[in-house]
Scaffold this motif. Structure first.
Motif, PDB file in Angstrom:
ATOM      1  N   VAL A 106       0.951  -1.379   0.047  1.00 37.43           N
ATOM      2  CA  VAL A 106       0.003   0.144  -0.071  1.00 37.43           C
ATOM      3  C   VAL A 106       0.769   1.253  -0.062  1.00 37.43           C
ATOM      4  O   VAL A 106       1.690   1.373   0.922  1.00 37.43           O
ATOM      5  CB  VAL A 106      -0.883   0.001   1.266  1.00 37.43           C
ATOM      6  CG1 VAL A 106      -1.777   1.413   1.279  1.00 37.43           C
ATOM      7  CG2 VAL A 106      -1.789  -1.271   1.062  1.00 37.43           C
ATOM      8  N   VAL A 107       0.639   2.057  -0.872  1.00 43.23           N
ATOM      9  CA  VAL A 107       1.249   3.417  -1.096  1.00 43.23           C
ATOM     10  C   VAL A 107       0.420   4.409  -0.593  1.00 43.23           C
ATOM     11  O   VAL A 107       1.022   5.351   0.247  1.00 43.23           O
ATOM     12  CB  VAL A 107       1.510   3.489  -2.488  1.00 43.23           C
ATOM     13  CG1 VAL A 107       2.408   5.175  -2.550  1.00 43.23           C
ATOM     14  CG2 VAL A 107       2.498   2.830  -2.993  1.00 43.23           C
ATOM     15  N   GLN A 108      -0.761   4.389  -0.711  1.00 41.00           N
ATOM     16  CA  GLN A 108      -1.632   5.321  -0.148  1.00 41.00           C
ATOM     17  C   GLN A 108      -3.216   4.827   0.100  1.00 41.00           C
ATOM     18  O   GLN A 108      -3.747   4.350  -0.923  1.00 41.00           O
ATOM     19  CB  GLN A 108      -1.834   6.739  -1.280  1.00 41.00           C
ATOM     20  CG  GLN A 108      -2.772   7.925  -0.858  1.00 41.00           C
ATOM     21  CD  GLN A 108      -3.555   8.396  -2.190  1.00 41.00           C
ATOM     22  OE1 GLN A 108      -2.665   9.155  -2.717  1.00 41.00           O
ATOM     23  NE2 GLN A 108      -4.491   8.257  -2.229  1.00 41.00           N
ATOM     24  N   GLU A 109      -3.678   5.088   1.176  1.00 45.77           N
ATOM     25  CA  GLU A 109      -5.152   4.493   1.377  1.00 45.77           C
ATOM     26  C   GLU A 109      -6.155   5.511   0.649  1.00 45.77           C
ATOM     27  O   GLU A 109      -5.661   6.626   0.168  1.00 45.77           O
ATOM     28  CB  GLU A 109      -5.285   4.521   3.187  1.00 45.77           C
ATOM     29  CG  GLU A 109      -4.519   3.555   3.785  1.00 45.77           C
ATOM     30  CD  GLU A 109      -4.768   3.274   5.120  1.00 45.77           C
ATOM     31  OE1 GLU A 109      -5.886   4.120   5.539  1.00 45.77           O
ATOM     32  OE2 GLU A 109      -4.088   2.587   5.938  1.00 45.77           O
ATOM     33  N   PRO A 110      -7.377   4.982   0.447  1.00 49.45           N
ATOM     34  CA  PRO A 110      -7.985   5.913  -0.234  1.00 49.45           C
ATOM     35  C   PRO A 110      -8.243   7.178   0.533  1.00 49.45           C
ATOM     36  O   PRO A 110      -8.541   7.647   1.784  1.00 49.45           O
ATOM     37  CB  PRO A 110      -9.694   5.131   0.105  1.00 49.45           C
ATOM     38  CG  PRO A 110      -9.167   3.654   0.144  1.00 49.45           C
ATOM     39  CD  PRO A 110      -7.832   3.645   0.995  1.00 49.45           C
ATOM     40  N   THR A 111      -8.130   8.181  -0.392  1.00 47.50           N
ATOM     41  CA  THR A 111      -8.068   9.871  -0.019  1.00 47.50           C
ATOM     42  C   THR A 111      -8.753  10.249  -0.977  1.00 47.50           C
ATOM     43  O   THR A 111      -8.675  10.349  -2.277  1.00 47.50           O
ATOM     44  CB  THR A 111      -6.605  10.001   0.141  1.00 47.50           C
ATOM     45  OG1 THR A 111      -5.758   9.131   0.933  1.00 47.50           O
ATOM     46  CG2 THR A 111      -6.231  11.532   0.564  1.00 47.50           C
ATOM     47  N   HIS A 112      -9.299  11.631  -0.400  1.00 46.75           N
ATOM     48  CA  HIS A 112     -10.031  12.730  -1.458  1.00 46.75           C
ATOM     49  C   HIS A 112      -8.798  13.454  -1.680  1.00 46.75           C
ATOM     50  O   HIS A 112      -8.005  14.239  -0.790  1.00 46.75           O
ATOM     51  CB  HIS A 112     -11.001  13.464  -0.498  1.00 46.75           C
ATOM     52  CG  HIS A 112     -12.348  12.625  -0.376  1.00 46.75           C
ATOM     53  ND1 HIS A 112     -13.365  12.477  -1.590  1.00 46.75           N
ATOM     54  CD2 HIS A 112     -12.683  11.850   0.618  1.00 46.75           C
ATOM     55  CE1 HIS A 112     -14.147  11.527  -1.119  1.00 46.75           C
ATOM     56  NE2 HIS A 112     -13.888  11.390   0.196  1.00 46.75           N
ATOM     57  N   GLN A 113      -8.355  13.646  -3.040  1.00 43.89           N
ATOM     58  CA  GLN A 113      -7.422  14.622  -3.423  1.00 43.89           C
ATOM     59  C   GLN A 113      -8.033  15.958  -3.642  1.00 43.89           C
ATOM     60  O   GLN A 113      -9.174  16.163  -4.034  1.00 43.89           O
ATOM     61  CB  GLN A 113      -6.723  14.026  -4.788  1.00 43.89           C
ATOM     62  CG  GLN A 113      -6.366  12.517  -4.611  1.00 43.89           C
ATOM     63  CD  GLN A 113      -5.065  12.570  -3.484  1.00 43.89           C
ATOM     64  OE1 GLN A 113      -4.399  13.556  -3.290  1.00 43.89           O
ATOM     65  NE2 GLN A 113      -4.690  11.181  -3.353  1.00 43.89           N
ATOM     66  N   PRO A 114      -7.042  17.046  -3.478  1.00 42.94           N
ATOM     67  CA  PRO A 114      -7.444  18.442  -3.420  1.00 42.94           C
ATOM     68  C   PRO A 114      -8.066  18.685  -5.021  1.00 42.94           C
ATOM     69  O   PRO A 114      -8.536  19.729  -5.090  1.00 42.94           O
ATOM     70  CB  PRO A 114      -6.007  19.113  -3.059  1.00 42.94           C
ATOM     71  CG  PRO A 114      -5.004  18.189  -3.257  1.00 42.94           C
ATOM     72  CD  PRO A 114      -5.722  16.856  -3.165  1.00 42.94           C
ATOM     73  N   TYR A 115      -7.534  17.847  -5.883  1.00 44.86           N
ATOM     74  CA  TYR A 115      -7.789  18.290  -7.410  1.00 44.86           C
ATOM     75  C   TYR A 115      -9.279  17.316  -7.665  1.00 44.86           C
ATOM     76  O   TYR A 115      -9.356  17.229  -8.899  1.00 44.86           O
ATOM     77  CB  TYR A 115      -6.829  17.800  -8.308  1.00 44.86           C
ATOM     78  CG  TYR A 115      -5.978  16.604  -7.930  1.00 44.86           C
ATOM     79  CD1 TYR A 115      -4.791  16.400  -7.069  1.00 44.86           C
ATOM     80  CD2 TYR A 115      -6.465  15.164  -8.398  1.00 44.86           C
ATOM     81  CE1 TYR A 115      -4.154  15.337  -6.685  1.00 44.86           C
ATOM     82  CE2 TYR A 115      -5.758  13.991  -8.122  1.00 44.86           C
ATOM     83  CZ  TYR A 115      -4.588  14.169  -7.362  1.00 44.86           C
ATOM     84  OH  TYR A 115      -3.937  12.990  -7.016  1.00 44.86           O
ATOM     85  N   GLY A 116      -9.965  16.931  -6.793  1.00 40.60           N
ATOM     86  CA  GLY A 116     -11.449  16.709  -6.828  1.00 40.60           C
ATOM     87  C   GLY A 116     -11.771  15.011  -7.329  1.00 40.60           C
ATOM     88  O   GLY A 116     -12.558  14.936  -7.777  1.00 40.60           O
ATOM     89  N   VAL A 117     -10.503  14.048  -6.822  1.00 44.52           N
ATOM     90  CA  VAL A 117     -10.639  12.739  -7.246  1.00 44.52           C
ATOM     91  C   VAL A 117     -10.381  12.070  -5.991  1.00 44.52           C
ATOM     92  O   VAL A 117      -9.867  12.722  -5.094  1.00 44.52           O
ATOM     93  CB  VAL A 117      -9.978  12.126  -8.209  1.00 44.52           C
ATOM     94  CG1 VAL A 117      -9.987  12.809  -9.702  1.00 44.52           C
ATOM     95  CG2 VAL A 117      -8.614  12.121  -7.979  1.00 44.52           C
TER      96      VAL A 117
END
Length: 136
Positions: A106-117
Motif C-alpha cells: 500500500v502506498v496510499q489509502e483511499p483519499t480525497h485529493q485536492p484536485y477532485g478525485v
C-alpha cells in the motif's frame, strides 16, 4: 480520426509475481503469455474489456538501451518511480480492501485529493505505481 488506447506497457522483473498481482489480486485475465530468449511478456486486462490491456515486459528486452540505462531503469523500478498506470473502479473501498488483503504494498489509502478525485495507490511486484481512482 478514430483512435483508442489499446495497451500500455509496464516493466516486470518477476513474471510469476506479476501474474499473482494482476490475475489473482486485481482479477485481470491473462490474454497472452509469450517467452523468448529466457524472457517473458505477459498481456493482461480487465475481464469483459478486451480492448484494454497491459503488456508486462522484461526491462532488459529493448536492445536499444545501454547497460547503464538498464541499470538506471532497474534502480527506478526498485524505487517505484519508473512506471505506473491509473485504473478506475466504482467501489474504491471494496477494491482497496481486496488488493490490500492480497498482500500488495500500500502506498496510499483511499483519499480525497485536492484536485477532485478520490483514489488509492499500490505498487505492483516490480515497483510500478498502480493508482486506482473511484468513478463518480
Amino acid at each position: 480520426m478514430d483512435i483508442t488506447i489499446n495497451a500500455s506497457f509496464l516493466p516486470h522483473d518477476d513474471p510469476e509475481a506479476s501474474l499473482v498481482f494482476y490475475r489473482d489480486i486485481l482479477g485481470f485475465e491473462v490474454r497472452n503469455d509469450v517467452g523468448f530468449g529466457g524472457m517473458r511478456w505477459l498481456t493482461v486486462g480487465p475481464v469483459g474489456q478486451p480492448g484494454t490491456s497491459i503488456v508486462l515486459t522484461p526491462p532488459a528486452a529493448d536492445p536499444g538501451i545501454t547497460d547503464e540505462e538498464r541499470a538506471t531503469i532497474t534502480e527506478m523500478m526498485a524505487k517505484g518511480t519508473y512506471g505506473g498506470i491509473l485504473l478506475a473502479t466504482p467501489d474504491l473501498d471494496k477494491t482497496f480492501e481486496k488488493v490490500q488483503a492480497g498482500g500488495a504494498e500500500v502506498v496510499q489509502e483511499p483519499t480525497h485529493q485536492p484536485y477532485g478525485v478520490r483514489d488509492c495507490a499500490f505498487r505492483d511486484p516490480a515497483g510500478n505505481m498502480i493508482r486506482i481512482q473511484e468513478l463518480s
